[in-house]
Design a protein around this motif. Structure first.
Motif, PDB file in Angstrom:
ATOM      1  N   GLU A 156      -3.560  15.265   1.208  1.00 39.42           N
ATOM      2  CA  GLU A 156      -2.428  14.459   1.253  1.00 39.42           C
ATOM      3  C   GLU A 156      -2.508  13.306   2.156  1.00 39.42           C
ATOM      4  O   GLU A 156      -3.082  13.370   3.289  1.00 39.42           O
ATOM      5  N   VAL A 157      -2.082  11.966   1.972  1.00 41.44           N
ATOM      6  CA  VAL A 157      -2.250  10.921   2.634  1.00 41.44           C
ATOM      7  C   VAL A 157      -0.811  10.818   3.473  1.00 41.44           C
ATOM      8  O   VAL A 157       0.386  10.473   2.616  1.00 41.44           O
ATOM      9  N   LEU A 158      -0.767  10.880   4.556  1.00 45.06           N
ATOM     10  CA  LEU A 158       0.576  10.967   5.393  1.00 45.06           C
ATOM     11  C   LEU A 158       0.775   9.547   6.000  1.00 45.06           C
ATOM     12  O   LEU A 158       2.155   9.506   6.241  1.00 45.06           O
ATOM     13  N   SER A 159       0.110   8.893   6.266  1.00 40.93           N
ATOM     14  CA  SER A 159       0.593   7.291   6.736  1.00 40.93           C
ATOM     15  C   SER A 159      -0.730   6.323   6.613  1.00 40.93           C
ATOM     16  O   SER A 159      -1.835   6.785   6.245  1.00 40.93           O
ATOM     17  N   VAL A 160       0.018   5.060   6.189  1.00 42.47           N
ATOM     18  CA  VAL A 160      -0.867   3.890   6.127  1.00 42.47           C
ATOM     19  C   VAL A 160      -0.342   2.723   7.002  1.00 42.47           C
ATOM     20  O   VAL A 160       0.865   2.710   7.243  1.00 42.47           O
ATOM     21  N   ALA A 181       0.888  -1.163   0.003  1.00 43.87           N
ATOM     22  CA  ALA A 181       0.142   0.005  -0.233  1.00 43.87           C
ATOM     23  C   ALA A 181       0.927   1.408   0.000  1.00 43.87           C
ATOM     24  O   ALA A 181       1.949   1.329   0.611  1.00 43.87           O
ATOM     25  N   SER A 182       0.358   2.269  -0.851  1.00 45.19           N
ATOM     26  CA  SER A 182       1.317   3.330  -0.913  1.00 45.19           C
ATOM     27  C   SER A 182       0.478   4.734  -0.561  1.00 45.19           C
ATOM     28  O   SER A 182      -0.803   4.620  -1.275  1.00 45.19           O
ATOM     29  N   GLY A 183       0.733   5.811   0.349  1.00 49.56           N
ATOM     30  CA  GLY A 183      -0.005   6.805   0.309  1.00 49.56           C
ATOM     31  C   GLY A 183       0.689   7.981  -0.246  1.00 49.56           C
ATOM     32  O   GLY A 183       1.901   8.197  -0.084  1.00 49.56           O
ATOM     33  N   SER A 184      -0.057   8.844  -0.892  1.00 51.34           N
ATOM     34  CA  SER A 184       0.812  10.093  -1.470  1.00 51.34           C
ATOM     35  C   SER A 184       0.220  11.571  -1.450  1.00 51.34           C
ATOM     36  O   SER A 184      -0.898  11.361  -0.863  1.00 51.34           O
ATOM     37  N   ASP A 185       0.828  12.423  -1.795  1.00 50.88           N
ATOM     38  CA  ASP A 185       0.321  13.752  -1.754  1.00 50.88           C
ATOM     39  C   ASP A 185      -0.466  13.928  -2.751  1.00 50.88           C
ATOM     40  O   ASP A 185      -1.363  15.064  -2.686  1.00 50.88           O
ATOM     41  N   ASP A 186      -0.641  13.145  -3.796  1.00 51.44           N
ATOM     42  CA  ASP A 186      -1.708  13.155  -4.625  1.00 51.44           C
ATOM     43  C   ASP A 186      -3.215  12.811  -4.425  1.00 51.44           C
ATOM     44  O   ASP A 186      -4.117  12.484  -5.003  1.00 51.44           O
ATOM     45  N   CYS A 187      -3.370  12.619  -2.870  1.00 51.25           N
ATOM     46  CA  CYS A 187      -4.674  12.159  -2.076  1.00 51.25           C
ATOM     47  C   CYS A 187      -5.200  10.884  -2.203  1.00 51.25           C
ATOM     48  O   CYS A 187      -6.182  10.546  -1.746  1.00 51.25           O
ATOM     49  N   SER A 188      -4.240   9.992  -3.141  1.00 52.33           N
ATOM     50  CA  SER A 188      -4.692   8.638  -3.186  1.00 52.33           C
ATOM     51  C   SER A 188      -3.789   7.626  -2.469  1.00 52.33           C
ATOM     52  O   SER A 188      -2.624   8.057  -1.958  1.00 52.33           O
TER      53      SER A 188
END
Length: 1111
Positions: free
Chosen positions: A776-780, A748-755
């Protein structure tokens, strides 16, 4: 029977063309006309039947005499084997019985002597004499010792029989498997012979190897095989006696080794170069069978050492070294003095701190070798290959086109400097230069016989050049604008050209006259290519289309639409069934020629793909792009195999050599480069991301490392080999967090592209995209069972996702500021989240309801960690404190004060007893979880500590800091075990692999490093082992301790890179030769990489203050 397509027409022909036949091979007269294959490949139906019957008769399938003969022979063999095994079994049983009966009889004789002589006055003289002997001497002790020896030897024999019976059973199973896969017998039969020879070393005492080398060196013996026959090996026996080794074992080992060496000397392994591509499968098969067998590895090292004395085994030892490198055997700190290595490859070999003094290398590929800290006095390394230097400079303008001659010896290049140059591929030297064009040369192509070169230019002309005379043969006029592409037909009689004037023209090579003009494109024609059978011409244009033309009629047959921008290159596969195309739309597409449909789309390049080329075997496609890279694609899997970086400008042209081992490339950086397609990458720094690494995560089994980055990409790395397994590109902004599922299958990857993206780790393919976050997704973080993913982000929310469906299960809203950290409890029931709103929230994962709000911090909560038993939560904050909480009650358990600045990272040890915290105050504090007391304060870092992480066993703590260093700490003693220098910027993330043997870290200078925790701690060239190597070489260095003051004391054992580069940091070179096959002195490159070049030993003191100071 009538045709299915033309009902009134009878079936008259059978199609025998090598393709998937749309007419199911049954053709009527009209089908034959429309079918599009050579008339010779359609046979009248009656004639085909006669021909097929004749073929079957000629094959003599009904003659079974040989079959019967072999069947009887096998039955006879099995019967004889059965009788032989029965006889062996009877003899073995009898021998066992006799052996143990004899011991029992001797034992009983002593007992009888005592039992039968209870009245000594009546005992016979003989019995009394025996009893006196027992009384006066050590007869019973001697017998007990002798009996113990016999029993030990019998036990050894039992073990020997057990081993060999099992081995026989395994061999028998292999034989059965050979029957079951009889097709493979011929392919692998001769490989087995080599393994059978080498595997005999498993039964030899490895001590004999070092003793033989010692004697050969001392006695100056150059005939190792003859040595075994001289004087019954008295010298070797003496060495064995000194080593206190069992004489019987020694005799057996010598006998086996003599037999092994004789067999090996007769095998082609001792004559031929096994590192070449033709032996690739054999090497892989051998490595798989050896499977890190320590005794075989020691034997292979013995063969390498043997090259220093016996010239008969130079190629054998060279092949052995290649195998050791490819199987990733530990070759660090080896004494390779005076070895002679030739005609092989040691690409990516890790020779850190080895002693190569006096060694000779000839025609060896050393690309990517790790020579850090090596000792290299008076070496003679010549005719070396190193791919970093496979660069042909000469053009003063952009190289627009490259082409390799059919015999693979010459490369032609066309450039913006208006010249065409011919290069010797082996030496890299320019052979000749053709001048004649008045403007840029855009395209060059060799004729199939290699005697003629065609070139197209911006001056609107095409020129034909005679390779032998180096003179212009003909100038072809016709195009009214720039000639962008030229291509010869397979028979060499016709040349096709594409132009800015939107036309394609066909030229008669013999007369120089234009045969025809093909109009169909509405814009520039950038590329033309003939099919292998010459029946079809493909063209690509600025009108975004590809046209397939019938060469005979000059009419276009098919139009392939799919690209959304200019097509710059088209290329047919060797079998003619597939066409590849590349475009300004950054993509490569594969087309089914027979169906006229797109088969696949290959994405990976981040800019225009200017050129593509199939390998001769059709398995690999090479592509060159304006993103400065070359990529290799697997046609079967349609996955990227490799990314070749080195050019500093757009890559305009790529072309394979006829044997498929070399790819050439031309670039706007004015250079041409040659690449070895089958190069294995070395172990080293993961530095191929183009920006800051934000997150790293190990797979549960510790074999894969995932990294997320500021360049919007995710990369998967194989920890064992150091190879990049995949590059996952889909995010369009920074990748902030990566996490691998507990089963190791999903990333799983979280990104500043909100996805959030979910990836299949095995295939590297995107499985799902989770969209809902508005910031932005900061943590998964995965739940322990891997079914749920939690994410925290800048929109103040936490979301729970169902991994199987990819659907959002719940949105948890309560925080009023950024969610910096999320963590799921070990039982998977509770989610904890820490935020910039100073609070920690506990959530029920099943219901999605908030269970508790933990207030206590007065500033941002940066990090949270849950204890292994799930009862305690630790939190670190910008308020300089750490709080401990009861998970069940939500009550604060303790407040840990000790830091005087922000606490950036907290981590609870695997046993749940210790908490580690890292802070802006440059200190790490270890806390007793139960008492809340500070156990120890670890000082050493000189700047902010961003990350702390426990090893799986809890004995080590790793820390990363903005002082550019990483430190490993012994938890039991509280001492700094190692300081790992090398980074030039902040170290923000550290993590142990699950097995605790590898330590990883991420840094602001865009690299990830792995360190071997067990063997790689504090690599000091100044330690005892290294000083011993120095003392062996020269007396003067023994007297000069200053050498230890300027050789870099911290050399990474493992540096991961997608491209091999030679490492020689802290290497010592005294005199000697280091020359490439192109005549370049490698000492210049060595020095650039941190090597000390000494012309005399007295230079050491001077070099201390010179450019050899390695920091």
């Amino acid at each position: 029977m009538n045709c299915n397509h033309h009902i009134k027409n009878p079936i008259s022909f059978i199609c025998v063309a090598p393709h998937i036949c749309s007419c199911y091979r049954k053709l009527c007269a009209e089908c034959q006309y429309d079918h599009g294959v050579n008339v010779k490949q359609t046979i009248p139906i009656n004639k085909f039947q006669d021909m097929a019957i004749k073929k079957l008769k000629d094959s003599k399938l009904d003659e079974s005499s040989e079959l019967t003969k072999q069947r009887i022979a096998f039955k006879s063999l099995i019967s004889k084997t059965e009788l032989m095994l029965k006889k062996i079994w009877e003899e073995l049983s009898q021998s066992i019985k006799q052996g143990y009966d004899w011991i029992e009889k001797e034992n009983q004789s002593f007992l009888n002597l005592i039992n039968e002589n209870t009245n000594l006055a009546e005992s016979s003289y003989n019995d009394l004499e025996k009893l006196v002997q027992i009384f006066e001497r050590t007869t019973l002790n001697d017998w007990n010792d002798q009996k113990k020896y016999y029993l030990t030897e019998l036990d050894k024999i039992k073990i020997w029989w057990d081993y060999h019976i099992k081995a026989f059973i395994e061999k028998s199973k292999e034989g059965i498997q050979l029957f079951q896969s009889i097709i493979k017998i011929q392919t692998y039969e001769w490989k087995e012979d080599l393994y059978d020879i080498i595997s005999q070393s498993k039964y030899i005492d490895t001590l004999i190897f070092s003793l033989i080398i010692k004697i050969l060196n001392k006695e100056k013996i150059s005939d190792s095989i003859g040595f075994f026959d001289q004087n019954d090996n008295q010298k070797l026996y003496q060495q064995y006696e000194n080593a206190e080794v069992n004489l019987r074992d020694m005799l057996w080992s010598i006998k086996q080794l003599k037999k092994l060496m004789n067999n090996l000397n007769q095998h082609e392994f001792s004559q031929k170069e096994y590192s070449i591509y033709g032996y690739q499968k054999i090497r892989q098969n051998l490595i798989q069978k050896i499977d890190q067998d320590k005794k075989i590895i020691e034997f292979l090292k013995f063969l390498v050492h043997l090259t220093a004395f016996d010239s008969k085994f130079i190629q054998c030892g060279s092949n052995a070294l290649n195998l050791l490198v490819e199987m990733k055997a530990d070759l660090k700190n080896q004494g390779f003095e005076n070895i002679r290595i030739q005609n092989t490859s040691v690409i990516g070999g890790n020779f850190a701190q080895c002693n190569f003094s006096g060694s000779q290398f000839y025609n060896v590929d050393i690309s990517g070798a790790n020579l850090n800290g090596a000792l290299m006095f008076n070496c003679k390394w010549i005719n070396l290959k190193i791919h970093e230097l496979n660069k042909l400079d000469g053009h003063s303008g952009s190289v627009q086109s490259v082409c390799i001659s059919p015999d693979g010896t010459t490369l032609a290049s066309g450039s913006y400097d208006k010249s065409i140059r011919l290069w010797d591929i082996k030496t890299g030297q320019q052979k000749s230069q053709f001048d004649g064009h008045n403007d840029y040369v855009r395209s060059v192509c060799f004729s199939p016989d290699g005697t003629t070169l065609a070139s197209g230019s911006v001056d609107n002309s095409i020129r034909l050049w005679d390779i032998k005379t180096e003179q212009q043969k003909t100038k072809l006029h016709g195009h009214t604008n720039t000639v962008l592409a030229v291509c010869f037909s397979p028979d060499g009689t016709t040349l096709a050209s594409g132009s800015v004037d939107s036309s394609i023209r066909l030229w008669d090579i013999n007369t120089g006259q234009q045969k025809s003009k093909l109009d169909g494109h509405t814009h520039y024609v950038y590329t033309v290519c003939f099919s292998p059978d010459g029946s079809t011409l493909a063209s690509g244009s600025n009108d975004n289309s590809i046209l397939l033309w019938d060469f005979k009629t000059g009419q276009y047959k098919t139009k392939l639409d799919g690209h959304t921008n200019t097509i710059y290159s088209v290329c047919f596969s060797p079998d003619g069934n597939t066409l590849a195309s590349s475009s300004y739309d950054y993509s490569i597409r594969l087309w089914d020629i027979n169906k006229g449909q797109q088969k696949a789309k290959l994405d990976g390049h981040t800019n225009t793909v200017n050129s593509i080329c199939f390998s001769p075997d059709g398995i690999t496609l090479g592509s060159g792009s304006s993103d400065y890279s070359i990529r290799l694609w697997d046609i079967n899997t349609r996955k990227q195999k490799a990314k070749l970086e080195g050019h500093t400008g757009y890559v305009r042209s790529v072309f394979f050599s006829p044997d498929g081992t070399t790819l050439s490339s031309g670039s706007d950086d004015n250079s041409i480069r040659l690449w070895n397609i089958y190069t294995e990458q070395q172990k080293a720094i993961l530095d191929r991301h183009s920006s800051k690494i934000l997150s790293v995560c190990f797979s549960p089994d510790g074999t894969i490392l995932a990294s997320g980055n500021n360049d919007n990409s995710i990369r998967l790395w194989d920890i064992q080999t150091g190879q990049q397994k995949a590059e996952l590109i889909a995010h369009i902004k920074n990748v902030n967090s990566v996490c691998i599922s507990p089963d190791g299958n999903t990333l799983a990857s979280g990104s500043d592209d909100c996805s959030i993206l979910l990836w299949d780790i095995q295939t590297g393919q995107q499985k799902a995209k989770l969209n809902s976050h508005t910031s932005e997704v900061l943590s998964v973080c995965f739940s322990p069972d891997g079914t749920i993913l939690a994410s925290g982000n800048n929109d103040n929310s936490i979301r729970l996702w169902d991994i199987q469906t990819g659907q959002q299960k719940a949105k948890l809203i309560a925080h009023i500021n950024n969610v910096n950290s999320v963590c799921i409890s070990p039982d998977g029931n509770t989610l904890a989240s820490g935020s910039d709103d100073c609070s920690i929230l506990l959530w029920d994962i099943k219901t999605g309801q908030q269970k508790e709000k933990l207030d206590g911090h007065i500033n941002s909560v940066n990090s949270i960690s849950i204890s292994p038993d799930g009862n305690t939560l630790a939190s670190g904050s910008d308020d300089c404190s750490i709080l401990l909480w009861y998970i069940k009650t939500g009550q604060q358990k303790a407040k840990l004060n000790g830091h005087i600045n922000s606490v950036n990272s907290v981590c609870i040890s695997p046993d749940g007893n210790t908490l580690a915290s890292g802070s802006d105050d440059c200190f790490i504090i270890l806390w007793d979880i139960n008492t809340g007391e500070q156990k120890v304060k670890l000082g050493g870092h000189t700047n902010t500590i961003y990350s702390v992480c426990f090893s799986l066993d809890g004995f080590l703590l790793g820390s990363g800091s903005s002082d550019h260093t990483i430190r490993l700490w012994d938890i039991q003693t509280g001492t700094n075990k190692t300081k790992l220098d090398g980074h030039i910027n902040n170290v923000q993330s550290v993590c142990f692999s699950p097995y605790g043997n590898i330590f990883t870290l991420g840094s602001d200078h865009e690299s990830i490093r792995l360190w071997d925790v067990i063997t790689g701690i504090e690599i000091q060239p100044a330690d005892n082992n290294y000083r011993e190597v120095l003392e062996k070489s020269k007396t003067l260095i023994q007297q000069n301790n200053s050498i230890t003051n300027f050789v870099n004391p911290n050399i990474p054992l493992l540096v991961l890179s997608t491209n091999p580069y030679l490492q020689s940091n802290g290497t010592l070179v005294l005199k000697g030769e280091f020359v490439t096959f192109q005549g370049e002195d490698l000492r210049i490159l060595f020095q650039q990489r941190g090597t000390c070049i000494l012309e005399t030993l007295v230079d050491i003191t001077q070099k201390k203050n010179d450019n050899c100071v390695i920091s």
